[in-house]
Design a protein around this motif. Structure first.
Motif, PDB file in Angstrom:
ATOM      1  N   GLU A   1      -9.156 -13.321   1.255  1.00 59.50           N
ATOM      2  CA  GLU A   1      -9.447 -12.497   2.428  1.00 59.50           C
ATOM      3  C   GLU A   1     -10.399 -11.350   2.090  1.00 59.50           C
ATOM      4  N   LEU A   2     -10.301 -10.815   0.885  1.00 60.38           N
ATOM      5  CA  LEU A   2     -11.153  -9.693   0.492  1.00 60.38           C
ATOM      6  C   LEU A   2     -12.630 -10.068   0.526  1.00 60.38           C
ATOM      7  N   ALA A   3     -12.941 -11.333   0.294  1.00 60.71           N
ATOM      8  CA  ALA A   3     -14.340 -11.783   0.328  1.00 60.71           C
ATOM      9  C   ALA A   3     -14.932 -11.656   1.730  1.00 60.71           C
ATOM     10  N   LYS A   4     -14.087 -11.563   2.748  1.00 53.32           N
ATOM     11  CA  LYS A   4     -14.555 -11.450   4.133  1.00 53.32           C
ATOM     12  C   LYS A   4     -14.896 -10.014   4.533  1.00 53.32           C
ATOM     13  N   ALA A   5     -14.482  -9.032   3.743  1.00 56.02           N
ATOM     14  CA  ALA A   5     -14.744  -7.628   4.079  1.00 56.02           C
ATOM     15  C   ALA A   5     -16.239  -7.349   4.049  1.00 56.02           C
TER      16      ALA A   5
ATOM     17  N   MET B   1      -1.365   1.985  -3.509  1.00 57.01           N
ATOM     18  CA  MET B   1      -2.167   2.329  -2.339  1.00 57.01           C
ATOM     19  C   MET B   1      -1.385   2.142  -1.043  1.00 57.01           C
ATOM     20  N   THR B   2      -0.212   1.569  -1.137  1.00 59.79           N
ATOM     21  CA  THR B   2       0.561   1.278   0.076  1.00 59.79           C
ATOM     22  C   THR B   2       1.940   1.913  -0.013  1.00 59.79           C
ATOM     23  N   GLY B   3       2.588   1.960   1.134  1.00 54.17           N
ATOM     24  CA  GLY B   3       3.954   2.457   1.182  1.00 54.17           C
ATOM     25  C   GLY B   3       4.092   3.843   1.778  1.00 54.17           C
ATOM     26  N   SER B   4       3.017   4.616   1.774  1.00 52.82           N
ATOM     27  CA  SER B   4       3.123   5.975   2.307  1.00 52.82           C
ATOM     28  C   SER B   4       2.436   6.133   3.657  1.00 52.82           C
ATOM     29  N   TYR B   5       1.708   5.134   4.091  1.00 55.26           N
ATOM     30  CA  TYR B   5       1.009   5.221   5.370  1.00 55.26           C
ATOM     31  C   TYR B   5       1.088   3.866   6.055  1.00 55.26           C
ATOM     32  N   ASP B   6       1.393   3.874   7.329  1.00 58.69           N
ATOM     33  CA  ASP B   6       1.525   2.657   8.116  1.00 58.69           C
ATOM     34  C   ASP B   6       0.229   2.395   8.872  1.00 58.69           C
ATOM     35  N   PHE B   7      -0.468   1.335   8.504  1.00 59.57           N
ATOM     36  CA  PHE B   7      -1.729   0.977   9.150  1.00 59.57           C
ATOM     37  C   PHE B   7      -1.548   0.054  10.346  1.00 59.57           C
ATOM     38  N   SER B   8      -0.320  -0.242  10.739  1.00 57.88           N
ATOM     39  CA  SER B   8      -0.117  -1.204  11.823  1.00 57.88           C
ATOM     40  C   SER B   8      -0.744  -0.757  13.137  1.00 57.88           C
ATOM     41  N   TRP B   9      -0.831   0.553  13.383  1.00 58.65           N
ATOM     42  CA  TRP B   9      -1.448   1.026  14.618  1.00 58.65           C
ATOM     43  C   TRP B   9      -2.919   0.632  14.689  1.00 58.65           C
ATOM     44  N   VAL B  10      -3.569   0.495  13.532  1.00 55.68           N
ATOM     45  CA  VAL B  10      -4.978   0.126  13.503  1.00 55.68           C
ATOM     46  C   VAL B  10      -5.161  -1.284  14.038  1.00 55.68           C
ATOM     47  N   VAL B  11      -4.244  -2.165  13.689  1.00 53.33           N
ATOM     48  CA  VAL B  11      -4.311  -3.548  14.163  1.00 53.33           C
ATOM     49  C   VAL B  11      -4.227  -3.574  15.683  1.00 53.33           C
TER      50      VAL B  11
ATOM     51  N   GLY C   1     -14.701   0.786  -4.931  1.00 55.15           N
ATOM     52  CA  GLY C   1     -14.802  -0.054  -6.132  1.00 55.15           C
ATOM     53  C   GLY C   1     -14.806  -1.523  -5.781  1.00 55.15           C
ATOM     54  N   ASN C   2     -13.898  -2.269  -6.374  1.00 59.73           N
ATOM     55  CA  ASN C   2     -13.866  -3.710  -6.115  1.00 59.73           C
ATOM     56  C   ASN C   2     -12.982  -4.083  -4.929  1.00 59.73           C
ATOM     57  N   GLY C   3     -12.537  -3.115  -4.154  1.00 59.91           N
ATOM     58  CA  GLY C   3     -11.766  -3.397  -2.949  1.00 59.91           C
ATOM     59  C   GLY C   3     -10.279  -3.554  -3.166  1.00 59.91           C
ATOM     60  N   HIS C   4      -9.788  -3.173  -4.338  1.00 63.63           N
ATOM     61  CA  HIS C   4      -8.373  -3.370  -4.653  1.00 63.63           C
ATOM     62  C   HIS C   4      -7.448  -2.632  -3.681  1.00 63.63           C
ATOM     63  N   ALA C   5      -7.819  -1.435  -3.234  1.00 63.70           N
ATOM     64  CA  ALA C   5      -6.961  -0.698  -2.295  1.00 63.70           C
ATOM     65  C   ALA C   5      -6.958  -1.374  -0.936  1.00 63.70           C
ATOM     66  N   LEU C   6      -8.135  -1.777  -0.471  1.00 63.16           N
ATOM     67  CA  LEU C   6      -8.216  -2.464   0.817  1.00 63.16           C
ATOM     68  C   LEU C   6      -7.421  -3.771   0.780  1.00 63.16           C
TER      69      LEU C   6
ATOM     70  N   VAL D   1      -0.025  -5.823   3.052  1.00 67.64           N
ATOM     71  CA  VAL D   1       1.208  -5.273   3.638  1.00 67.64           C
ATOM     72  C   VAL D   1       1.063  -4.905   5.119  1.00 67.64           C
ATOM     73  N   THR D   2      -0.083  -5.226   5.709  1.00 69.51           N
ATOM     74  CA  THR D   2      -0.311  -4.901   7.118  1.00 69.51           C
ATOM     75  C   THR D   2      -0.565  -6.198   7.878  1.00 69.51           C
ATOM     76  N   PRO D   3       0.490  -6.803   8.423  1.00 62.20           N
ATOM     77  CA  PRO D   3       0.324  -8.059   9.159  1.00 62.20           C
ATOM     78  C   PRO D   3      -0.699  -7.905  10.287  1.00 62.20           C
ATOM     79  N   GLY D   4      -1.610  -8.862  10.338  1.00 56.06           N
ATOM     80  CA  GLY D   4      -2.608  -8.874  11.401  1.00 56.06           C
ATOM     81  C   GLY D   4      -3.883  -8.117  11.090  1.00 56.06           C
ATOM     82  N   LEU D   5      -3.931  -7.348   9.998  1.00 57.85           N
ATOM     83  CA  LEU D   5      -5.152  -6.625   9.648  1.00 57.85           C
ATOM     84  C   LEU D   5      -6.138  -7.623   9.055  1.00 57.85           C
ATOM     85  N   LYS D   6      -7.204  -7.842   9.766  1.00 56.98           N
ATOM     86  CA  LYS D   6      -8.223  -8.785   9.317  1.00 56.98           C
ATOM     87  C   LYS D   6      -9.243  -8.033   8.468  1.00 56.98           C
ATOM     88  N   LEU D   7      -9.363  -8.434   7.224  1.00 53.30           N
ATOM     89  CA  LEU D   7     -10.260  -7.726   6.318  1.00 53.30           C
ATOM     90  C   LEU D   7     -11.728  -7.917   6.684  1.00 53.30           C
TER      91      LEU D   7
END
Length: 163
Positions: A126-130, A59-69, A87-92, A98-104
């Motif tokens: 952290e996933l439990a906080k989503a 789910m990672t490596g092809s898109y940079d989510f750092s701008w979202v942070v 599903g169970n949040g595995h992608a999130l 891999v996205t420093p600062g992204l708060k789930l």
């Protein structure tokens, strides 16, 4: 599948009912997931398979989510990433790792009610906080809003396979 096309003609389903899967399962009035929920073992295996897919299709490596942070700091109440059919949040979870600062806790997993109930109950760290949001994919998107981020990034990794 031939029996489905003999019954409905050479056309694809246009909604969540009368799908090939539901027809083959014996009740086309039910959705794929209503059939799946009838068999807890089948549902459990499906959830495990969706998690295992991550090892084959990362789910990672092809898109940079750092701008979202960075943009999220300007809109503290905004949901930053919505994992549709998550599903169970595995992608999130993978994106968060891999996205420093992204708060789930500023992200959401959307799926059918029974799926998000199970995901919420089993989430750890952290996933439990989503946010876990039950959704009917054939209805209006429940997460809306205006902010300085023009759109929430929405991840549709594997959510359209059964519709």
């Amino acid at each position: 599948m031939p029996a489905y096309f003999e019954h409905y003609g050479l056309k694809e389903p246009t909604g969540k009912h009368h799908t090939v899967h539901a027809f083959a399962a014996g009740d086309p009035e039910l959705t794929v997931w209503e059939h799946m929920n009838r068999d807890p073992e089948k549902k459990k295996n499906m959830m495990a398979a969706m998690t295992a897919i991550v090892t084959r299709m990362p789910m990672t490596g092809s898109y940079d989510f750092s701008w979202v942070v960075a943009k999220g700091e300007a809109s503290p109440d905004r949901v930053l990433v919505v994992d549709v059919g998550g599903g169970n949040g595995h992608a999130l979870q993978a994106i968060g790792e891999v996205t420093p600062g992204l708060k789930l806790d500023k992200c959401a997993v959307e799926d059918l009610g029974p799926v998000v109930d199970e995901a919420r109950a089993t989430a750890k760290g952290e996933l439990a906080k989503a946010k876990y949001v039950p959704v009917d994919f054939h209805s209006e998107q429940p997460i809306q809003g205006r902010s300085k981020i023009p759109h929430n990034p929405r991840l549709f990794a594997f959510s359209c396979w059964d519709w």
